[in-house]
Scaffold this motif. Structure first.
Motif, mmCIF file in Angstrom:
data_model
loop_
_atom_site.group_PDB
_atom_site.id
_atom_site.type_symbol
_atom_site.label_atom_id
_atom_site.label_comp_id
_atom_site.label_asym_id
_atom_site.label_seq_id
_atom_site.Cartn_x
_atom_site.Cartn_y
_atom_site.Cartn_z
ATOM 1 N N MET A 1 0.590 -1.138 0.377
ATOM 2 C CA MET A 1 -0.005 -0.131 0.130
ATOM 3 C C MET A 1 0.881 1.351 0.094
ATOM 4 S SD MET A 1 -2.857 0.772 2.699
ATOM 5 C CE MET A 1 -4.486 2.315 2.524
ATOM 6 N N ILE A 3 0.750 5.640 0.865
ATOM 7 C CA ILE A 3 -0.395 6.711 0.694
ATOM 8 C C ILE A 3 0.429 7.872 0.884
ATOM 9 C CG2 ILE A 3 -1.001 7.808 2.923
ATOM 10 C CD1 ILE A 3 -1.588 5.436 4.250
ATOM 11 N N ARG A 42 -3.578 6.600 -10.459
ATOM 12 C CA ARG A 42 -3.435 5.573 -10.877
ATOM 13 C C ARG A 42 -2.025 4.978 -11.215
ATOM 14 N NH1 ARG A 42 -8.770 7.455 -11.270
ATOM 15 N NH2 ARG A 42 -8.320 7.961 -13.518
ATOM 16 N N LYS A 45 0.425 3.693 -8.898
ATOM 17 C CA LYS A 45 0.113 3.067 -8.275
ATOM 18 C C LYS A 45 -0.572 3.478 -6.640
ATOM 19 C CE LYS A 45 0.827 -0.618 -11.401
ATOM 20 N NZ LYS A 45 1.186 -0.359 -12.137
ATOM 21 N N ASP A 47 -2.652 4.642 -4.050
ATOM 22 C CA ASP A 47 -3.695 3.603 -2.820
ATOM 23 C C ASP A 47 -4.641 5.188 -2.363
ATOM 24 O OD1 ASP A 47 -3.818 0.731 -3.407
ATOM 25 O OD2 ASP A 47 -1.647 1.548 -1.984
ATOM 26 N N TYR A 48 -3.664 5.874 -1.776
ATOM 27 C CA TYR A 48 -4.572 6.676 -0.768
ATOM 28 C C TYR A 48 -3.676 8.618 -0.807
ATOM 29 C CZ TYR A 48 -6.948 8.478 3.014
ATOM 30 O OH TYR A 48 -8.129 9.209 4.235
ATOM 31 N N GLU A 74 -13.162 6.972 -0.071
ATOM 32 C CA GLU A 74 -12.918 5.625 0.351
ATOM 33 C C GLU A 74 -10.818 6.415 -0.053
ATOM 34 O OE1 GLU A 74 -11.965 1.329 -0.912
ATOM 35 O OE2 GLU A 74 -13.670 2.498 -1.968
ATOM 36 N N ASN A 75 -10.368 6.942 -1.253
ATOM 37 C CA ASN A 75 -8.706 6.845 -1.083
ATOM 38 C C ASN A 75 -8.149 8.139 -1.431
ATOM 39 O OD1 ASN A 75 -10.262 7.378 -3.354
ATOM 40 N ND2 ASN A 75 -9.608 6.393 -5.118
ATOM 41 N N HIS A 252 2.906 3.683 4.152
ATOM 42 C CA HIS A 252 2.266 3.543 4.460
ATOM 43 C C HIS A 252 1.660 3.180 6.237
ATOM 44 C CE1 HIS A 252 1.844 -0.440 5.493
ATOM 45 N NE2 HIS A 252 2.321 -0.928 4.208
#
Length: 261
Positions: A1, A3, A42, A45, A47-48, A74-75, A252
């Motif tokens: 993940m 962030i 995107r 890659k 996620d948040y 959500e992201n 993350h």
């Protein structure tokens, strides 16, 4: 993940003005919109992303914080912001906390204030009480002229005055003040984010030395999108000879803890 703890995007009615304000001094790698940030995420890659709005005038604090609370998804998360000139700061901080925003973003250059200003001491005390972190620009900024309001010595003194405050210093503690970061800030229980740091601004060995001295458990991945390309930052951190545990903390785990994800 992954962030990204330091991004920006703007409402449609002001995005053109925001990009025009930095024309010729700062490049941009998205169109400054929410959709642009999502497309960049995107590609990289990621996620948040945490977006950091800034209250540029006392009068627009409530509007910015209301917008930030409504924009969460959500992201994408958002912080609140205060302006030091707001005559209703206690109410503004209470509103930010009630809306569930995790912290506040500040910029001592844009907002023209000093962390040593004793009139603001109750603000930092209230942030501790409300469990709001403070993330601030730190160091040089090409949009302003020195002397800066956020050099490492001032920020270290501020931390010592408010040691319980969750303090996050953007741009690895202070942009382009790396010697002072190492002597004044590295190792203190404050967080550094990695926003805007690319190999041309900070070579890998110097970046790695500061990360290791400070401790990966207090480093947050960040890019400053749209002002810097997210994918290039992901690739840069992946290229460093960090352990897998260090990468997880930076990419993350540290951010997830601060954001209660």
């Amino acid at each position: 993940m992954i962030i990204d703890f330091h991004t920006h995007y703007y409402p449609a009615k002001v995005v053109g003005k925001a990009l025009a304000a930095v024309e010729g001094r700062i490049g941009h790698y998205t169109d400054g919109s929410r959709a642009g940030l999502l497309a960049s995420m995107r590609e990289a890659k990621i996620d948040y992303s945490l977006a950091l709005p800034i209250a540029t005038r006392p009068a627009n604090s409530r509007g910015i914080n209301t917008w930030a609370a409504a924009e969460r998804s959500e992201n994408i998360g958002l912080t609140g912001s205060i302006h030091p000139g707001d005559p209703h700061l206690p109410d503004t901080l209470k509103y930010i906390a009630e809306q569930g925003l995790p912290g506040i973003k500040l910029h001592p250059e844009y907002q023209q204030f000093d962390f040593a200003d004793e009139r603001l001491y109750p603000v930092w005390e209230r942030c501790v009480e409300l469990d709001l972190f403070v993330i601030t620009h730190a160091g040089c900024d090409v949009m302003f002229k020195p002397p800066w309001h956020s050099d490492p010595a001032r920020l270290a003194a501020f931390h010592r005055r408010f040691p319980e405050l969750k303090l996050i210093l953007a741009h690895l503690g202070s942009m382009e003040m790396w010697d002072a970061v190492e002597t004044e800030l590295a190792g203190l229980p404050v967080y550094f984010d990695l926003a805007l740091l690319t190999p041309d601004r900070l070579p890998p060995q110097r970046l790695l030395a500061i990360i290791r001295k400070h401790g990966a458990e207090r480093i947050l991945f960040g890019t400053d999108s749209p002002w810097s390309p997210q994918k290039a930052h992901v690739d840069y951190i992946r290229s460093l000879p960090l352990s897998e545990a260090e990468r997880e903390l930076i990419f993350h785990r540290n951010a997830a803890e601060l954001l209660h994800l």
